[in-house]
Design a protein around this motif. Structure first.
Motif, PDB file in Angstrom:
ATOM      1  N   LYS A 184      33.565  -5.832  -5.611  1.00  0.00           N
ATOM      2  CA  LYS A 184      33.711  -4.399  -5.336  1.00  0.00           C
ATOM      3  C   LYS A 184      33.820  -3.603  -6.629  1.00  0.00           C
ATOM      4  O   LYS A 184      33.161  -2.573  -6.802  1.00  0.00           O
ATOM      5  N   ARG A 185      34.655  -4.108  -7.549  1.00  0.00           N
ATOM      6  CA  ARG A 185      34.794  -3.405  -8.827  1.00  0.00           C
ATOM      7  C   ARG A 185      33.476  -3.393  -9.594  1.00  0.00           C
ATOM      8  O   ARG A 185      33.122  -2.394 -10.232  1.00  0.00           O
ATOM      9  N   ALA A 186      32.740  -4.519  -9.531  1.00  0.00           N
ATOM     10  CA  ALA A 186      31.450  -4.560 -10.215  1.00  0.00           C
ATOM     11  C   ALA A 186      30.474  -3.551  -9.601  1.00  0.00           C
ATOM     12  O   ALA A 186      29.745  -2.865 -10.329  1.00  0.00           O
ATOM     13  N   ALA A 187      30.455  -3.475  -8.249  1.00  0.00           N
ATOM     14  CA  ALA A 187      29.572  -2.502  -7.596  1.00  0.00           C
ATOM     15  C   ALA A 187      29.968  -1.075  -7.947  1.00  0.00           C
ATOM     16  O   ALA A 187      29.113  -0.216  -8.205  1.00  0.00           O
ATOM     17  N   VAL A 188      31.280  -0.832  -7.961  1.00  0.00           N
ATOM     18  CA  VAL A 188      31.745   0.519  -8.314  1.00  0.00           C
ATOM     19  C   VAL A 188      31.358   0.862  -9.744  1.00  0.00           C
ATOM     20  O   VAL A 188      30.893   1.979 -10.033  1.00  0.00           O
ATOM     21  N   LEU A 189      31.537  -0.101 -10.657  1.00  0.00           N
ATOM     22  CA  LEU A 189      31.182   0.155 -12.048  1.00  0.00           C
ATOM     23  C   LEU A 189      29.681   0.371 -12.202  1.00  0.00           C
ATOM     24  O   LEU A 189      29.241   1.244 -12.964  1.00  0.00           O
ATOM     25  N   ALA A 190      28.880  -0.426 -11.442  1.00  0.00           N
ATOM     26  CA  ALA A 190      27.430  -0.243 -11.513  1.00  0.00           C
ATOM     27  C   ALA A 190      27.032   1.130 -10.981  1.00  0.00           C
ATOM     28  O   ALA A 190      26.196   1.832 -11.576  1.00  0.00           O
ATOM     29  N   ALA A 191      27.626   1.521  -9.834  1.00  0.00           N
ATOM     30  CA  ALA A 191      27.327   2.845  -9.279  1.00  0.00           C
ATOM     31  C   ALA A 191      27.759   3.964 -10.225  1.00  0.00           C
ATOM     32  O   ALA A 191      27.052   4.959 -10.415  1.00  0.00           O
ATOM     33  N   GLU A 192      28.930   3.780 -10.825  1.00  0.00           N
ATOM     34  CA  GLU A 192      29.411   4.788 -11.773  1.00  0.00           C
ATOM     35  C   GLU A 192      28.486   4.876 -12.984  1.00  0.00           C
ATOM     36  O   GLU A 192      28.196   5.968 -13.483  1.00  0.00           O
ATOM     37  N   GLY A 193      27.999   3.703 -13.433  1.00  0.00           N
ATOM     38  CA  GLY A 193      27.067   3.715 -14.550  1.00  0.00           C
ATOM     39  C   GLY A 193      25.765   4.414 -14.199  1.00  0.00           C
ATOM     40  O   GLY A 193      25.228   5.195 -14.993  1.00  0.00           O
ATOM     41  N   GLN A 194      25.248   4.129 -12.982  1.00  0.00           N
ATOM     42  CA  GLN A 194      24.024   4.798 -12.555  1.00  0.00           C
ATOM     43  C   GLN A 194      24.234   6.298 -12.419  1.00  0.00           C
ATOM     44  O   GLN A 194      23.362   7.100 -12.795  1.00  0.00           O
ATOM     45  N   ARG A 195      25.419   6.680 -11.893  1.00  0.00           N
ATOM     46  CA  ARG A 195      25.696   8.123 -11.757  1.00  0.00           C
ATOM     47  C   ARG A 195      25.762   8.797 -13.123  1.00  0.00           C
ATOM     48  O   ARG A 195      25.189   9.877 -13.327  1.00  0.00           O
ATOM     49  N   GLN A 196      26.438   8.147 -14.051  1.00  0.00           N
ATOM     50  CA  GLN A 196      26.519   8.710 -15.388  1.00  0.00           C
ATOM     51  C   GLN A 196      25.137   8.798 -16.032  1.00  0.00           C
ATOM     52  O   GLN A 196      24.815   9.778 -16.713  1.00  0.00           O
ATOM     53  N   ALA A 197      24.336   7.736 -15.815  1.00  0.00           N
ATOM     54  CA  ALA A 197      22.989   7.753 -16.376  1.00  0.00           C
ATOM     55  C   ALA A 197      22.159   8.888 -15.774  1.00  0.00           C
ATOM     56  O   ALA A 197      21.419   9.579 -16.486  1.00  0.00           O
ATOM     57  N   ALA A 198      22.274   9.077 -14.431  1.00  0.00           N
ATOM     58  CA  ALA A 198      21.533  10.157 -13.786  1.00  0.00           C
ATOM     59  C   ALA A 198      21.993  11.522 -14.293  1.00  0.00           C
ATOM     60  O   ALA A 198      21.187  12.425 -14.540  1.00  0.00           O
ATOM     61  N   ILE A 199      23.325  11.660 -14.465  1.00  0.00           N
ATOM     62  CA  ILE A 199      23.853  12.935 -14.972  1.00  0.00           C
ATOM     63  C   ILE A 199      23.343  13.200 -16.384  1.00  0.00           C
ATOM     64  O   ILE A 199      22.905  14.320 -16.711  1.00  0.00           O
ATOM     65  N   LEU A 200      23.370  12.164 -17.211  1.00  0.00           N
ATOM     66  CA  LEU A 200      22.891  12.341 -18.581  1.00  0.00           C
ATOM     67  C   LEU A 200      21.392  12.639 -18.606  1.00  0.00           C
ATOM     68  O   LEU A 200      20.933  13.475 -19.407  1.00  0.00           O
ATOM     69  N   ALA A 201      20.629  11.945 -17.729  1.00  0.00           N
ATOM     70  CA  ALA A 201      19.195  12.213 -17.681  1.00  0.00           C
ATOM     71  C   ALA A 201      18.915  13.646 -17.221  1.00  0.00           C
ATOM     72  O   ALA A 201      18.067  14.348 -17.790  1.00  0.00           O
ATOM     73  N   ALA A 202      19.654  14.090 -16.167  1.00  0.00           N
ATOM     74  CA  ALA A 202      19.473  15.461 -15.687  1.00  0.00           C
ATOM     75  C   ALA A 202      19.879  16.474 -16.751  1.00  0.00           C
ATOM     76  O   ALA A 202      19.217  17.496 -16.956  1.00  0.00           O
TER      77      ALA A 202
END
Length: 300
Positions: A184-202
């Motif tokens: 669960k923590r790994a999935a949360v960290l992966a999702a958080e990383g993807q969200r941060q990446a999307a925010i940075l890309a946007a």
């Protein structure tokens, strides 16, 4: 011969008596002496004298800190789960007389007291609290043991839990829960990383768009300025050309015939073009032709 034998017997008796009279006690050791079956005194390390055949050594007590590891004990927690707990007790004899006469076997007493106290302390905790509160259990055990063993002449310095082993089924469930929590923590960290990446890309795309728009606006302004300057320069050039032509015409003082000739030269240019289907000859055309073919007057 008989006198020699008697002498040898007397020497042997004296030697035996001296040996029973002198007691050498090792360092960090105490000897409890009884006289005629009653406690007499405690011998300290070094050379000591006792009365032979009257005084006897009851116990030799080790005064060093002792470490005793007790076998695993089953203990029931408050949520009715059986856990196996290994304990280690660090204690020291401070009163050899009490350790000899107040309890028959102080090692067995410490062990049994540790087991019963451990069951009382852990019995008021659930499994999770038991697994995460070793320091609290150690402190509670030490307080109870030190108080109870004080009258035995023993001081409990420290109590440690070596291991707390829950049942195999509980261990398996705990491992599955830990794996699920890690996943669960790994999935949360992966999702958080993807969200941060999307925010940075946007954010990067936004900044790039702003920079592009700003660059295009500045380029348009520069093009407009350049176009305006070019038009101004063309207009100035045309004005200068007209001014020069006008000046040349006035300086040349053209007559009516020259003007009429130039007018006739311009008419074909006016008629050029697909849109010029019909054009009207001005009424002044007759006068122009008349002036053109009329010979100039004599200046004289």
């Amino acid at each position: 011969m008989e006198q020699l034998i008697v002498a040898l017997v007397l020497v042997a008796a004296v030697g035996f008596g001296v040996a029973r009279t002198v007691r050498v006690i090792p360092q960090a050791t105490a000897a409890v002496i009884e006289r005629l079956g009653r406690y007499h005194r405690t011998l300290t390390p070094g050379l000591n004298l006792v009365v032979p055949f009257i005084d006897r050594v009851k116990e030799m007590i080790d005064l060093r800190e002792q470490v005793v590891s007790f076998p695993p004990q089953p203990v029931i927690t408050s949520d009715n789960l059986v856990v196996s707990i290994d304990t280690v007790v660090y204690f020291q004899v401070t009163n050899p007389k009490a350790a000899t006469y107040e309890i028959a076997n102080f090692l067995v007493g410490v062990e049994q007291l540790t087991i019963t106290t451990l069951r009382n302390v852990v019995g008021g905790m659930d499994l999770e609290h038991t697994l995460t509160s070793r320091e609290d259990i150690n402190t509670a055990l030490r307080g109870v043991l030190d108080e109870a063993t004080g009258k035995w002449g023993i001081r409990v310095n420290r109590v440690e839990l070596k291991a707390i082993d829950p049942p195999a089924s509980i261990q398996d469930s705990m491992e599955k829960q830990m794996r699920a929590d890690r996943d669960k923590r790994a999935a949360v960290l992966a999702a958080e990383g993807q969200r941060q990446a999307a925010i940075l890309a946007a954010e990067g795309e936004k900044q790039a768009s702003v920079l592009r728009a700003r660059g295009e606006a500045e380029a348009a302004v520069l093009r407009a300025q350049a176009e305006a300057e070019a038009q101004a320069m063309r207009a100035k050039g045309q004005a200068d050309a007209i001014h020069m032509v006008f000046k040349a015409i006035h300086e040349g003082k053209p007559d009516q015939q020259l003007l009429a000739y130039q007018y006739l030269q311009t008419l074909p240019e006016i008629a050029k073009g697909d849109a010029n289907k019909v054009w009207i000859v001005p009424s002044e055309m007759g006068k122009v032709l008349e002036n053109l073919f009329t010979p100039p007057k004599d200046a004289s």
